[in-house]
Design a protein around this motif. Sequence first.
Motif, PDB file in Angstrom:
ATOM      1  N   PRO A  16       0.850  -1.202   0.000  1.00 48.08           N
ATOM      2  CA  PRO A  16       0.000   0.000   0.000  1.00 48.08           C
ATOM      3  C   PRO A  16       0.880   1.245   0.000  1.00 48.08           C
ATOM      4  O   PRO A  16       1.862   1.311   0.742  1.00 48.08           O
ATOM      5  N   GLN A  17       0.535   2.200  -0.842  1.00 49.78           N
ATOM      6  CA  GLN A  17       1.351   3.401  -0.982  1.00 49.78           C
ATOM      7  C   GLN A  17       0.572   4.626  -0.516  1.00 49.78           C
ATOM      8  O   GLN A  17      -0.558   4.837  -0.959  1.00 49.78           O
ATOM      9  N   LYS A  18       1.212   5.406   0.345  1.00 49.07           N
ATOM     10  CA  LYS A  18       0.608   6.646   0.848  1.00 49.07           C
ATOM     11  C   LYS A  18       0.211   7.548  -0.320  1.00 49.07           C
ATOM     12  O   LYS A  18      -0.872   8.122  -0.343  1.00 49.07           O
ATOM     13  N   GLU A  19       1.123   7.655  -1.293  1.00 46.96           N
ATOM     14  CA  GLU A  19       0.873   8.541  -2.441  1.00 46.96           C
ATOM     15  C   GLU A  19      -0.312   8.078  -3.287  1.00 46.96           C
ATOM     16  O   GLU A  19      -0.779   8.798  -4.153  1.00 46.96           O
ATOM     17  N   LEU A  20      -0.725   6.829  -3.089  1.00 49.90           N
ATOM     18  CA  LEU A  20      -1.863   6.298  -3.855  1.00 49.90           C
ATOM     19  C   LEU A  20      -3.056   6.082  -2.910  1.00 49.90           C
ATOM     20  O   LEU A  20      -3.868   5.175  -3.135  1.00 49.90           O
ATOM     21  N   ASN A  21      -3.113   6.877  -1.880  1.00 45.82           N
ATOM     22  CA  ASN A  21      -4.190   6.774  -0.884  1.00 45.82           C
ATOM     23  C   ASN A  21      -4.336   5.373  -0.300  1.00 45.82           C
ATOM     24  O   ASN A  21      -5.447   4.865  -0.129  1.00 45.82           O
ATOM     25  N   GLY A  22      -3.201   4.782  -0.034  1.00 46.58           N
ATOM     26  CA  GLY A  22      -3.219   3.480   0.609  1.00 46.58           C
ATOM     27  C   GLY A  22      -3.456   2.302  -0.316  1.00 46.58           C
ATOM     28  O   GLY A  22      -3.553   1.155   0.131  1.00 46.58           O
ATOM     29  N   LYS A  23      -3.573   2.576  -1.615  1.00 44.62           N
ATOM     30  CA  LYS A  23      -3.715   1.461  -2.561  1.00 44.62           C
ATOM     31  C   LYS A  23      -2.338   1.017  -3.053  1.00 44.62           C
ATOM     32  O   LYS A  23      -1.369   1.774  -2.991  1.00 44.62           O
ATOM     33  N   THR A  24      -2.279  -0.197  -3.566  1.00 43.52           N
ATOM     34  CA  THR A  24      -1.062  -0.624  -4.256  1.00 43.52           C
ATOM     35  C   THR A  24      -1.153  -0.078  -5.684  1.00 43.52           C
ATOM     36  O   THR A  24      -2.257   0.272  -6.144  1.00 43.52           O
ATOM     37  N   PRO A  25      -0.013  -0.036  -6.411  1.00 42.84           N
ATOM     38  CA  PRO A  25      -0.088   0.444  -7.807  1.00 42.84           C
ATOM     39  C   PRO A  25      -1.082  -0.358  -8.650  1.00 42.84           C
ATOM     40  O   PRO A  25      -1.825   0.226  -9.445  1.00 42.84           O
ATOM     41  N   LEU A  26      -1.130  -1.667  -8.468  1.00 40.49           N
ATOM     42  CA  LEU A  26      -2.066  -2.480  -9.252  1.00 40.49           C
ATOM     43  C   LEU A  26      -3.512  -2.147  -8.883  1.00 40.49           C
ATOM     44  O   LEU A  26      -4.391  -2.100  -9.750  1.00 40.49           O
ATOM     45  N   GLU A  27      -3.751  -1.892  -7.603  1.00 40.17           N
ATOM     46  CA  GLU A  27      -5.103  -1.517  -7.168  1.00 40.17           C
ATOM     47  C   GLU A  27      -5.474  -0.123  -7.679  1.00 40.17           C
ATOM     48  O   GLU A  27      -6.633   0.150  -8.002  1.00 40.17           O
ATOM     49  N   ALA A  28      -4.475   0.772  -7.726  1.00 41.58           N
ATOM     50  CA  ALA A  28      -4.753   2.153  -8.139  1.00 41.58           C
ATOM     51  C   ALA A  28      -4.876   2.281  -9.658  1.00 41.58           C
ATOM     52  O   ALA A  28      -5.555   3.179 -10.156  1.00 41.58           O
TER      53      ALA A  28
END
Length: 421
Positions: A16-28
């Motif tokens: 999970p990435q903070k910059e993606l609002n807690g989503k993973t790149p694949l989820e985002a």
Amino acid sequence: MVKTIVLLLDGLGDRPQKELNGKTPLEAANTPNLDILCQQAETGMMIPWRQGVPLGTEVAHFILFGYEIKDFPGRGIINALSRNFFLEEDAVYMVTSWAYVEEKEGLFIKERWTKDISLEEIMALKEVLPREIEGVTLQWDYSIGPHGVLKLKGDSISSEISDSDPFYDQGYVMAIEAFETNASNAEHTAKVLNRYLRESYAYLKHHPINLDRVHKGKQPANFLLTKWAGRKPNLRPFEEKHGMEGCIVGSSQLMLGISKLLGMDYINYKDLKEGVDLALNSDYEFIHLHTKTPDEAAHTKNPHNKVKVLEEIDGYLKPLVDAALKEDLLLVVTGDHTTPSSGEMIHSGESLPIMFIGKNVRVDDVKTFGERSCSKGSIRMEGCDLIQMILNLTERALFYNFRPGARRLNHIPKTIKKLKL
Ligand SMILES: [Zn+2]
């Protein structure tokens, strides 16, 4: 017989990435084609080898292709194969890189790969490398960029030795040691190589080419770092082992090296659009379509880059979606390991999403392809299960314990040895 395509997105898994609002790149990422596939798929999670163990692409693929980690010959061997080196039975090979070091309570590595070094300079520097030490001959050959392959030959040599390259930046040159053994030939090989590194450095630091480079404000190539020692392995070729004619469709030297190691064919593509076409139009029974772009994007440590790359990949997948939904094809989509696009780690050891699309799969309720969505799917597997699951879904798996010939098989044999009258 049904054809299988494995679409392998290198380094697919993420955190999970903070910059993606807690989503993973694949989820985002907006991936409509992967999601259409997912809605017709049996999904789940795959552990590449063991929970929490970060793997490199080469060893992760070795396991995915149904080989045991104990038989892995080392990346040095794959590297040599990918550069068309002819491997001799009784030699030990390792990968080397021209580096820039400084004396500071040991040899501090300023640059693991000396920048802007020309082939001409490398070929001149290599002339001063020792060729024989204590009955061991050492032959260095160029491979690519600042890299090469070092071949050792002699009566008592071993590949059970550690690396001098610390792999991580800002480290020190490491002493080479016997690795996981106290066998005398491993101790001897380590001793010879440590002498080789010291003697090489003594010549290289005063070499006119390096003095000239320093004078011009460039980094000297004053050290030869070594890693990944290995020997030519004796592995059963992919087709003999799994009963499927196998091919890797890829765009990297590493994939070429793995294909040579496992006796698979290799087809190179320029862009993934061409890769998808090649995979769909070839007649191999097992096709491994590989793209390394998600891994490379994750290594930039900017999660947005990985999102972008995944969306680009998705844009190429329409023909694959059409084929998977219409034709007699088993399509598998997954990755080989997790490459987190933030934090300190190179690769990490989480499980990966995987989906199977084809006639015999038990379609589940997961609608989008992502780490956490697929964790609600039905599959729990390890990397080593992949080939057996493919054999099963394509109706090639052999009833366990049948004995059609001298060796245990995982697949129904294409030919049998008939009793002679
Ligand atoms: Zn990587």
